[in-house]
Design a protein around this motif. Structure first.
Motif, PDB file in Angstrom:
ATOM      1  N   THR A 307      25.748  27.662   4.412  1.00  0.00           N
ATOM      2  CA  THR A 307      26.309  29.015   4.463  1.00  0.00           C
ATOM      3  C   THR A 307      27.117  29.254   3.192  1.00  0.00           C
ATOM      4  N   ALA A 308      27.144  30.489   2.744  1.00  0.00           N
ATOM      5  CA  ALA A 308      27.870  30.835   1.522  1.00  0.00           C
ATOM      6  C   ALA A 308      28.948  31.873   1.839  1.00  0.00           C
ATOM      7  N   THR A 309      29.837  32.070   0.888  1.00  0.00           N
ATOM      8  CA  THR A 309      30.947  32.996   1.102  1.00  0.00           C
ATOM      9  C   THR A 309      30.496  34.448   1.145  1.00  0.00           C
ATOM     10  N   ASP A 310      29.243  34.734   0.734  1.00  0.00           N
ATOM     11  CA  ASP A 310      28.717  36.095   0.850  1.00  0.00           C
ATOM     12  C   ASP A 310      28.026  36.331   2.181  1.00  0.00           C
ATOM     13  N   GLY A 311      28.085  35.340   3.092  1.00  0.00           N
ATOM     14  CA  GLY A 311      27.497  35.505   4.417  1.00  0.00           C
ATOM     15  C   GLY A 311      26.055  35.108   4.518  1.00  0.00           C
ATOM     16  N   LYS A 312      25.452  34.578   3.471  1.00  0.00           N
ATOM     17  CA  LYS A 312      24.061  34.150   3.522  1.00  0.00           C
ATOM     18  C   LYS A 312      23.947  32.763   4.144  1.00  0.00           C
ATOM     19  N   ILE A 313      22.958  32.606   4.998  1.00  0.00           N
ATOM     20  CA  ILE A 313      22.644  31.306   5.605  1.00  0.00           C
ATOM     21  C   ILE A 313      21.243  30.915   5.152  1.00  0.00           C
ATOM     22  N   LYS A 314      21.106  29.726   4.642  1.00  0.00           N
ATOM     23  CA  LYS A 314      19.808  29.228   4.200  1.00  0.00           C
ATOM     24  C   LYS A 314      19.519  27.903   4.869  1.00  0.00           C
ATOM     25  N   ALA A 315      18.239  27.550   4.942  1.00  0.00           N
ATOM     26  CA  ALA A 315      17.817  26.257   5.479  1.00  0.00           C
ATOM     27  C   ALA A 315      16.959  25.549   4.446  1.00  0.00           C
ATOM     28  N   TRP A 316      17.124  24.242   4.349  1.00  0.00           N
ATOM     29  CA  TRP A 316      16.471  23.448   3.314  1.00  0.00           C
ATOM     30  C   TRP A 316      15.848  22.209   3.945  1.00  0.00           C
ATOM     31  N   LEU A 317      14.688  21.824   3.411  1.00  0.00           N
ATOM     32  CA  LEU A 317      14.115  20.517   3.712  1.00  0.00           C
ATOM     33  C   LEU A 317      14.455  19.571   2.566  1.00  0.00           C
ATOM     34  N   TYR A 318      14.340  18.283   2.825  1.00  0.00           N
ATOM     35  CA  TYR A 318      14.657  17.296   1.797  1.00  0.00           C
ATOM     36  C   TYR A 318      13.466  17.122   0.856  1.00  0.00           C
ATOM     37  N   ASP A 319      13.206  18.195   0.061  1.00  0.00           N
ATOM     38  CA  ASP A 319      12.017  18.108  -0.796  1.00  0.00           C
ATOM     39  C   ASP A 319      12.164  18.853  -2.123  1.00  0.00           C
ATOM     40  N   ASN A 320      13.344  19.389  -2.424  1.00  0.00           N
ATOM     41  CA  ASN A 320      13.542  20.108  -3.691  1.00  0.00           C
ATOM     42  C   ASN A 320      12.594  21.290  -3.843  1.00  0.00           C
ATOM     43  N   MET A 321      12.151  21.859  -2.733  1.00  0.00           N
ATOM     44  CA  MET A 321      11.194  22.959  -2.810  1.00  0.00           C
ATOM     45  C   MET A 321      11.816  24.295  -2.434  1.00  0.00           C
ATOM     46  N   GLY A 322      13.123  24.368  -2.425  1.00  0.00           N
ATOM     47  CA  GLY A 322      13.759  25.650  -2.192  1.00  0.00           C
ATOM     48  C   GLY A 322      14.070  25.895  -0.734  1.00  0.00           C
ATOM     49  N   SER A 323      14.794  26.997  -0.481  1.00  0.00           N
ATOM     50  CA  SER A 323      15.219  27.289   0.884  1.00  0.00           C
ATOM     51  C   SER A 323      14.058  27.828   1.704  1.00  0.00           C
ATOM     52  N   ARG A 324      14.077  27.510   3.022  1.00  0.00           N
ATOM     53  CA  ARG A 324      13.000  27.935   3.915  1.00  0.00           C
ATOM     54  C   ARG A 324      13.335  29.219   4.655  1.00  0.00           C
ATOM     55  N   VAL A 325      14.609  29.488   4.847  1.00  0.00           N
ATOM     56  CA  VAL A 325      14.990  30.698   5.562  1.00  0.00           C
ATOM     57  C   VAL A 325      16.138  31.351   4.827  1.00  0.00           C
ATOM     58  N   ASP A 326      16.358  32.611   5.145  1.00  0.00           N
ATOM     59  CA  ASP A 326      17.426  33.370   4.507  1.00  0.00           C
ATOM     60  C   ASP A 326      17.982  34.328   5.551  1.00  0.00           C
ATOM     61  N   TYR A 327      18.993  33.866   6.301  1.00  0.00           N
ATOM     62  CA  TYR A 327      19.608  34.696   7.334  1.00  0.00           C
ATOM     63  C   TYR A 327      20.890  35.320   6.792  1.00  0.00           C
ATOM     64  N   ASP A 328      21.396  36.302   7.541  1.00  0.00           N
ATOM     65  CA  ASP A 328      22.711  36.856   7.274  1.00  0.00           C
ATOM     66  C   ASP A 328      23.642  36.476   8.418  1.00  0.00           C
ATOM     67  N   ALA A 329      24.770  35.916   8.077  1.00  0.00           N
ATOM     68  CA  ALA A 329      25.787  35.666   9.095  1.00  0.00           C
ATOM     69  C   ALA A 329      26.341  37.004   9.573  1.00  0.00           C
ATOM     70  N   PRO A 330      26.829  37.054  10.804  1.00  0.00           N
ATOM     71  CA  PRO A 330      27.379  38.319  11.310  1.00  0.00           C
ATOM     72  C   PRO A 330      28.433  38.883  10.370  1.00  0.00           C
ATOM     73  N   SER A 331      28.215  40.124   9.955  1.00  0.00           N
ATOM     74  CA  SER A 331      29.148  40.836   9.083  1.00  0.00           C
ATOM     75  C   SER A 331      29.406  40.094   7.773  1.00  0.00           C
ATOM     76  N   HIS A 332      28.408  39.304   7.373  1.00  0.00           N
ATOM     77  CA  HIS A 332      28.484  38.575   6.095  1.00  0.00           C
ATOM     78  C   HIS A 332      29.757  37.743   5.991  1.00  0.00           C
ATOM     79  N   SER A 333      30.046  37.027   7.062  1.00  0.00           N
ATOM     80  CA  SER A 333      31.269  36.233   7.123  1.00  0.00           C
ATOM     81  C   SER A 333      31.064  34.850   6.521  1.00  0.00           C
ATOM     82  N   SER A 334      32.164  34.260   6.046  1.00  0.00           N
ATOM     83  CA  SER A 334      32.160  32.840   5.692  1.00  0.00           C
ATOM     84  C   SER A 334      32.130  32.053   6.990  1.00  0.00           C
ATOM     85  N   THR A 335      31.140  31.196   7.138  1.00  0.00           N
ATOM     86  CA  THR A 335      30.779  30.688   8.454  1.00  0.00           C
ATOM     87  C   THR A 335      30.644  29.177   8.462  1.00  0.00           C
TER      88      THR A 335
END
Length: 913
Positions: A307-335
């Motif tokens: 999670t990032a301070t801009d409210g973005k949530i990402k998911a990663w596999l252990y493969d250096n191939m980039g994020s698999r998902v790109d969610y928004d935390a509720p109201s772009h909160s630090s989460t």
């Protein structure tokens, strides 16, 4: 007392998620996944596989949105079996107002999945305040040990690390911020530290097996410590992980290899090998500082949420191939994100820039909020912290309270202010069973809150020594206390009846210097357990013991050395003015044995000539001298020095038989050879040890190794060794056959304890002639000779002041310890457990405004419960327990298999170095 029941179905590690070991049968290689190539590159790597599936081609655990996100309009993620990988689903057939909600927010009532209800009830929530631990600075992060239920790791805003053992309320370890290898740091970090050598801790967390823990600092650095049986706390890895603040870290097991995951202000997530410190992966893609990481696994898929301070949530596999998902935390909160104990439910809690906070459950496969909990206040101060427990409850620190929810009900279950004093958004942490809750306070402390099972656990453990070996086989300081076990809410009910009068604590690892009290609980409705309750014996009044201040017509000046004669008929004191005083007990109807005791007043004895035994002090200021003496085995002679020549006195006539060895150097410690009274070991203020033959007036040899003056010498007949100690906090073993050095060891000074530069370190052999008592102003320790293995270590509360002296009882079963606050502690030597505290009010009757305390203790040679104190005001007091009691308190109950040995030898049942 019954054992604390363990909830069924709990995984063996981390009831908090996200740190769980990967079952050995799972396949973790990326090659096992089926995926389609990406149509656009990711910042961290060139184009490559994006989606992933378990090998059985079942529906993926995490799904991508069916409608591509607006910032990647050209991407279409599909698998070979036409299942959409990593997609969001929108509810169909719902009212328009629902369908108009953001794609990743579902209505609160939406659920097609039922979760098994656990058998836990409202009463299982910890709500009884048991005690308070003072930290000295604001608590930033806490984590309970995954296996040791009562071991709490704490990190503060001044970058202090502490480990508390809650059963005994001992602070086992303390470390302050220090870069281990500054030369290896980047110039940016070196420059930052040069201008401000300080930091704050953002996160502390144990590894899954509890053998390591990680610390994320606000300046670039991650420290990994090892915590083990023999060496306590060791530096393991120092990693300059990120540019700027390291905001979070977590342990994980990708490819069955323990790693640590970090994230930071530089917008990166990195994965490091815990053994070598080598960087394995770097994940790029966030457009704001990364606030938290949450590793997890589903079936054979291992991944990391970030999670990032801009409210973005990402998911990663252990493969250096980039994020698999790109969610928004509720109201772009630090989460922050966390899984339930069984790893099946995902929750997050965060606060946005406007202060609005959100506690939600996620449908992780859809990227949608499944349930949004009600009750968090608007305009929160700081980011709200939360935790989960028992696969049933959520808790969050908000509005100066701790609030609780049932996971399956959006309405708040209850709230408590835990007797007040909380910050607006307190830091909270459950232990792994959920029976204890740690809550940070406004005044730099932690309140420990418990349910009935937690109280039983603490009661069971509080008088049991901390055994570091339990941690190893399963995988030192009661602090200042400000709460009570009696402060329970109605939910705990009849198991707690009231507050009990405070009992000052003495056992503590690096305790605070406040004069605070320890409070013992009482459980009135459990008579079978009540009979087993052990309580520290407190002696506060003269009527609670037998004490006798010896008569003295000579000048009253502080007592520097004190000893009983070997017969036990007399006490000899050496005052700071170089004058000896001898008290002899009369033989009469009340004292047929002639032995020293606290019932009969002895005589301050002098020969008919009226002379005094006075040491040579020519060209010496007695106030600056280090007095020392040693008594011959037959009590006929005493060898003594007070900064000048060494004098040999006849104890019958007080005449000086001879003097020798004029300073410099001056003698600082004297010890007769146990097999030959003509051989004396003389410790000097130049750090040497001289082996002197009195008969021929000759120095046989000089032993060198210490860096400062000698403060202790002890012979062992059984081992044929001499052990020396010095003001340099060093211990050395010397053979008495060839007078050669066999081994040396540095005394472990507890972190945060500032020992004076010339603090005495004293040594005394147990009657078994193998185990060695080591006394320092910061600690009591038991070593095993000749290898000088540290077996046990006991550290007092700083509130008691430094240790001034300690000695074995004549049978070596007890250790008498005196403190600068005037108190005397009685420890059971085999366990180093405090069983009795004798406060100065019980034996000092002079003006209470005067600071009077013992400088030295002497143990009676044949009465194990009698000892004498030499005081700063020149007085000598003899103390014994009441005849009706017969001894100083009772020993705390022992664990099975952890009882004391008959020799007082060393089961490893104390905090150890």
């Amino acid at each position: 007392m019954g054992t604390v029941p363990k909830p069924g179905g709990f995984p063996p590690l981390s009831a908090h998620g996200p740190f769980q070991t990967v079952p050995a049968s799972l396949v973790t290689s990326p090659a096992a996944w089926l995926a389609n190539p990406s149509q656009i590159p990711h910042p961290s790597a060139s184009s490559g596989p994006i989606g992933f599936l378990p090998q059985n081609n079942s529906a993926s655990m995490l799904k991508r949105p069916r409608t591509p996100p607006s910032n990647n309009p050209t991407v279409d993620y599909q698998t070979a079996d036409s299942e959409h990988v990593l997609k969001r689903l929108r509810p169909i057939g719902m009212p328009d107002e629902v369908n108009n909600m953001p794609a990743n927010i579902l209505p609160v009532g939406y659920t097609n999945q039922t979760h098994g209800q656990s058998s836990y009830s409202f009463d299982d929530l910890p709500k009884a305040v048991c005690f308070t631990l003072n930290q000295g600075s604001t608590v930033k992060s806490m984590d309970f040990h995954p296996l040791q239920q009562i071991l709490l790791l704490v990190g503060t805003n001044s970058a202090d690390i502490m480990i508390w053992e809650l059963g005994s309320r001992e602070r086992l370890c303390h470390r302050s911020f220090k870069v281990w290898d500054l030369a290896a740091c980047s110039m940016a970090l070196q420059t930052s530290l040069a201008s401000d050598y300080s930091a704050s801790i953002n996160r502390v967390v144990w590894s899954p097996d509890g053998s390591l823990f990680g610390v994320a600092y606000s300046k670039h650095i991650v420290h990994i410590y090892s915590y083990n049986v023999r060496d306590e706390l060791r530096n393991h890895l120092e990693i300059e992980a990120h540019a700027g603040s390291v905001n979070d870290l977590a342990f994980s097991y990708p490819n069955k290899q323990l790693c640590v995951i970090t994230c930071g202000e530089d917008r990166l997530i990195k994965v490091w090998d815990v053994v070598s410190g080598a960087k394995q992966y770097t994940f790029e893609g966030h457009e704001a500082p990364v606030y938290s990481v949450c590793p997890h696994h589903k079936e054979n898929i291992q991944f990391i949420f970030s999670t990032a301070t801009d409210g973005k949530i990402k998911a990663w596999l252990y493969d250096n191939m980039g994020s698999r998902v790109d969610y928004d935390a509720p109201s772009h909160s630090s989460t922050n994100m966390a899984y339930s104990a069984d790893g099946t439910r995902l929750f997050s809690c965060g606060t946005n820039k406007e202060g609005d906070s959100f506690l939600v459950e996620w449908n992780e496969s859809e990227g949608a909020v499944k349930r949004s909990y009600v009750g968090l206040a608007k305009q929160a101060v700081g980011i709200v912290q939360f935790d989960t427990t028992k696969n049933r409850f959520l808790a969050a620190g908000n509005e100066f309270m701790v609030k609780f929810w049932d996971m399956d009900n959006v309405s708040m279950l209850t709230a408590t202010d835990v007797e007040g004093g909380l910050p607006a958004s307190p830091c909270i942490r459950f232990n792994k069973e959920g029976i204890l809750l740690a809550v940070s306070t406004n005044d730099n402390a932690i309140k420990i809150v418990a349910n009935t099972d937690g109280i039983r656990l603490l009661r069971t453990m509080e008088n049991r020594p901390f055994d570091a070996s339990r941690m190893a086989s399963a995988s030192a300081v009661k602090p200042p206390l400000m709460g009570t076990f009696g402060a329970a809410s109605a939910a705990v009910g009849s198991s707690i009846v009231d507050r009990i009068s405070p009992v000052p604590s003495m056992i503590s690892m690096n305790g605070d210097n406040r004069s605070l009290a320890d409070v013992k609980p009482r459980i009135a409705d459990e008579p079978s357990e009540k009979s087993r309750i052990w309580k520290l014996t407190e002696v506060n009044e003269p009527a609670q013991c037998r004490s006798l201040r010896l008569p003295d017509s000579l000048t009253a000046i502080r007592v520097s050395r004190l000893i009983y004669t070997n017969s036990g008929f007399a006490i000899l004191a050496l005052a700071a003015n170089a004058v000896h005083k001898l008290w002899k007990w009369p033989k009469n109807d009340r004292n047929a044995t002639w032995k020293a005791n606290a019932n009969i007043v002895p005589q301050l004895w002098q020969p008919a000539s009226g002379i005094l035994m006075t040491n040579d002090i020519s060209e010496t200021n007695p106030e600056d001298a280090v007095p020392c003496f040693a008594l011959s085995k037959n009590d006929s002679y005493v060898m003594s020095a007070s900064g000048g020549k060494i004098s040999l006195f006849n104890m019958m006539t007080f005449k000086t038989m001879t003097t020798f060895m004029p300073p410099p150097p001056a003698a600082t410690f004297l010890a007769f050879h146990p097999q030959d009274n003509n051989i004396i070991a003389i410790g000097m203020d130049d750090s040497s040890i001289q082996i002197y033959n009195v008969r021929v007036d000759e120095v046989k040899t000089k032993l060198k190794g210490h860096q400062k003056r000698i403060t202790g010498l002890a012979f062992s007949n059984a081992l044929n060794v001499l052990v020396s100690s010095g003001a340099d906090s060093q211990l050395y073993v010397w053979s008495t056959d060839a007078w050669e050095k066999q081994t040396g060891k540095s005394l472990h000074i507890p972190p945060g304890r500032a020992a004076s530069s010339l603090a005495d370190t004293r040594v005394q052999f147990h009657q078994d002639q193998t185990h060695l008592l080591v006394v320092h102003e910061t600690q009591i320790a038991i070593y095993e000779a000749p290898k000088l293995t540290c077996l046990k270590q006991w550290l007092p509360l700083e509130a008691s002041g430094p240790i001034t002296y300690a000695t074995y009882s004549c049978d070596s079963q007890s250790i008498y310890v005196s403190f600068e606050d005037g108190s005397v502690g009685v420890l059971t030597s085999s366990t180093l457990r405090l069983r009795c505290r004798i406060n100065s009010s019980s034996y000092i009757t002079s003006n209470p405004s005067l600071k009077v305390y013992p400088l030295v203790i002497a143990a009676h040679p044949s009465e194990p419960n009698q000892f004498a104190l030499g005081l700063t005001d020149g007085g000598v007091c003899v103390l014994e327990p009441l005849e009706s009691e017969g001894k100083w308190g009772t020993s705390p109950p022992q664990e099975n298999g952890a009882g004391p040995s008959t020799s007082g030898a060393a089961s490893s049942d104390q905090p150890q170095r």
